[in-house]
Design a protein around this motif. Structure first.
Motif, mmCIF file in Angstrom:
data_model
loop_
_atom_site.group_PDB
_atom_site.id
_atom_site.type_symbol
_atom_site.label_atom_id
_atom_site.label_comp_id
_atom_site.label_asym_id
_atom_site.label_seq_id
_atom_site.Cartn_x
_atom_site.Cartn_y
_atom_site.Cartn_z
ATOM 1 N N ARG A 185 0.853 -1.186 0.000
ATOM 2 C CA ARG A 185 0.000 0.000 0.000
ATOM 3 C C ARG A 185 0.895 1.245 0.000
ATOM 4 O O ARG A 185 2.009 1.219 0.543
ATOM 5 C CB ARG A 185 -0.890 0.028 1.254
ATOM 6 C CG ARG A 185 -1.881 -1.116 1.345
ATOM 7 C CD ARG A 185 -2.974 -1.016 0.285
ATOM 8 N NE ARG A 185 -3.970 -2.076 0.422
ATOM 9 C CZ ARG A 185 -3.869 -3.267 -0.158
ATOM 10 N NH1 ARG A 185 -2.806 -3.547 -0.909
ATOM 11 N NH2 ARG A 185 -4.806 -4.168 0.020
ATOM 12 N N PRO A 186 0.417 2.348 -0.578
ATOM 13 C CA PRO A 186 1.178 3.591 -0.498
ATOM 14 C C PRO A 186 1.498 3.939 0.955
ATOM 15 O O PRO A 186 0.645 3.819 1.840
ATOM 16 C CB PRO A 186 0.244 4.622 -1.129
ATOM 17 C CG PRO A 186 -0.603 3.824 -2.072
ATOM 18 C CD PRO A 186 -0.812 2.504 -1.389
ATOM 19 N N GLY A 187 2.728 4.335 1.189
ATOM 20 C CA GLY A 187 3.172 4.654 2.546
ATOM 21 C C GLY A 187 3.930 3.533 3.219
ATOM 22 O O GLY A 187 4.603 3.761 4.238
ATOM 23 N N ASP A 188 3.831 2.299 2.697
ATOM 24 C CA ASP A 188 4.599 1.191 3.272
ATOM 25 C C ASP A 188 6.092 1.490 3.163
ATOM 26 O O ASP A 188 6.561 2.064 2.170
ATOM 27 C CB ASP A 188 4.291 -0.117 2.534
ATOM 28 C CG ASP A 188 2.928 -0.679 2.881
ATOM 29 O OD1 ASP A 188 2.324 -0.208 3.865
ATOM 30 O OD2 ASP A 188 2.461 -1.591 2.161
ATOM 31 N N ARG A 189 6.843 1.056 4.182
ATOM 32 C CA ARG A 189 8.278 1.324 4.221
ATOM 33 C C ARG A 189 9.062 0.160 3.628
ATOM 34 O O ARG A 189 8.692 -1.018 3.770
ATOM 35 C CB ARG A 189 8.738 1.552 5.658
ATOM 36 C CG ARG A 189 8.131 2.761 6.335
ATOM 37 C CD ARG A 189 8.644 4.052 5.724
ATOM 38 N NE ARG A 189 10.103 4.176 5.877
ATOM 39 C CZ ARG A 189 10.823 5.135 5.303
ATOM 40 N NH1 ARG A 189 10.244 6.042 4.532
ATOM 41 N NH2 ARG A 189 12.128 5.179 5.498
ATOM 42 N N LEU A 190 10.155 0.495 2.939
ATOM 43 C CA LEU A 190 11.046 -0.488 2.347
ATOM 44 C C LEU A 190 12.480 -0.180 2.753
ATOM 45 O O LEU A 190 12.842 0.981 2.972
ATOM 46 C CB LEU A 190 10.948 -0.469 0.818
ATOM 47 C CG LEU A 190 9.624 -0.908 0.191
ATOM 48 C CD1 LEU A 190 9.628 -0.619 -1.303
ATOM 49 C CD2 LEU A 190 9.386 -2.402 0.437
ATOM 50 N N THR A 191 13.301 -1.238 2.823
ATOM 51 C CA THR A 191 14.736 -1.086 3.079
ATOM 52 C C THR A 191 15.496 -1.505 1.828
ATOM 53 O O THR A 191 15.300 -2.610 1.312
ATOM 54 C CB THR A 191 15.181 -1.945 4.272
ATOM 55 O OG1 THR A 191 14.455 -1.542 5.436
ATOM 56 C CG2 THR A 191 16.671 -1.797 4.527
ATOM 57 N N LEU A 192 16.353 -0.602 1.338
ATOM 58 C CA LEU A 192 17.103 -0.835 0.121
ATOM 59 C C LEU A 192 18.596 -0.803 0.433
ATOM 60 O O LEU A 192 19.034 -0.123 1.376
ATOM 61 C CB LEU A 192 16.795 0.240 -0.936
ATOM 62 C CG LEU A 192 15.407 0.281 -1.578
ATOM 63 C CD1 LEU A 192 14.328 0.693 -0.597
ATOM 64 C CD2 LEU A 192 15.407 1.240 -2.762
ATOM 65 N N SER A 193 19.386 -1.508 -0.363
ATOM 66 C CA SER A 193 20.842 -1.457 -0.215
ATOM 67 C C SER A 193 21.492 -1.509 -1.588
ATOM 68 O O SER A 193 21.079 -2.261 -2.459
ATOM 69 C CB SER A 193 21.342 -2.600 0.674
ATOM 70 O OG SER A 193 20.954 -3.858 0.156
#
Length: 338
Positions: A185-193
């Motif tokens: 959903r819009p607003g969900d947080r993601l972790t990227l590397s």
């Protein structure tokens, strides 16, 4: 004035540093806590030798022939303890990032959009916590929310922006595919590397031939946006191969480059024999002499392994050795349950 210097380590990790006008790369790296290899820092030992793949720089005369020969300098080998950039540069560092006391950068992002472009392609658009520098064509790892698993996806967006986009293959049973289509959903947080990868756009003047298979279009979109932003006049041909007509995505965006890039054209290629597309079959069947330009061409290819292997074989059988040939194979990951 400062210059952006991309340090590409041999394990695929890329780290960007800023180098001030007149500053040596080794000094700039140490200032930003990247310990590039060195022993003497005086142009004597050659320990800091790297390869500059693009950009302009000076080396001066304060180094020994034993550390860097004339032939090596002609091949754009550099001593980072003597190299003073005069433009943005990309440097290949022949050691792993960990040996230089640096690692993958980790950043957060927020889901903005999840667009089902077709039965086989999902577009993910995220707002990055911080604008991210990467080389057009590179990828980043995204952790699947609620799991320790990560998936690698190439940017389809312009480097340096605080909004990033990705084309993701919709894999039945795929861990990320299920999350995107069922729970995101819009607003969900993601972790990227990241960023990572040796598949990126190089500087040059030769004609470009880009070959995409399915969602392998993503890194080529990033490259095309970069060329447009640079005002490039290089001739560009893109062959975009898919299985069915409905698998073609981002066609309006591809059309828009016609007005932005002189000498650009793109052709869809659809494998389905029942397709209405003028170019049916496989990409290898539509490589004509003009595109290959007797080998005086830079080729960028991104697609599944059978496509990459088929193009490599076709070039070899036709006796074509491209001046530049870079490719990336992608394999869609599935969940253990699938």
């Amino acid at each position: 004035m400062t210059f952006n210097i991309a340090l590409n380590f041999e394990d695929g990790i890329t780290r960007f540093i800023q180098c001030n006008a007149g500053e040596k790369v080794l000094d700039a790296a140490y200032r930003q806590k990247v310990n590039l290899p060195m022993d003497c820092s005086d142009g004597v030992c050659g320990t800091c030798k790297c390869h500059c793949t693009s950009g302009e720089y000076g080396l001066g005369d304060d180094y020994l022939e034993e550390a860097l020969s004339e032939e090596e300098a002609d091949e754009r080998q550099v001593l980072t303890c003597q190299m003073v950039p005069t433009s943005d540069c990309v440097i290949d560092v022949p050691v792993a990032a960990a040996q230089c006391k640096t690692a993958l950068a980790t950043l957060g992002a927020e889901v903005q959009q999840v667009n089902l472009l077709s039965d086989t392609a999902i577009e993910l658009v995220v707002k990055l916590d911080d604008a991210l520098a990467f080389l057009p064509g590179q990828y980043i790892n995204i952790q699947v929310p609620g799991t320790p698993q990560v998936r690698a996806y190439s940017f389809s967006s312009l480097p340096g922006a605080d909004v990033g986009s990705f084309l993701i293959r919709n894999v039945p049973g795929g861990l990320m595919s299920q999350w995107l289509t069922q729970r995101a959903r819009p607003g969900d947080r993601l972790t990227l590397s990241g960023p990572m990868g040796s598949f990126y756009l190089r500087n040059g003047e030769r004609p470009l031939l880009m070959l995409a298979g399915g969602t392998g279009l993503a890194p080529l979109l990033s490259m095309l946006q970069t060329l447009a932003a640079q005002g490039s006049t290089r001739p560009v041909t893109l062959l975009y191969g898919v299985t069915r007509d409905g698998d073609l995505v981002k066609t309006q965006e591809l059309d828009a480059f016609i007005a932005q890039l002189p000498g650009y054209r793109w052709l869809p290629v659809v494998a389905d024999a029942q397709s209405a597309c003028p170019q049916r079959g496989f990409v290898t069947e539509h490589l004509d002499e003009a595109m290959l330009n007797d080998g005086d061409v830079d080729i960028y290819l991104c697609g599944p392994p059978p496509m990459v292997n088929a193009v490599s074989t076709a070039l070899r059988e036709r006796g074509i050795s491209p001046a530049g040939f870079w490719y990336e194979k992608f394999i869609a990951s599935q969940s253990a349950a699938a």
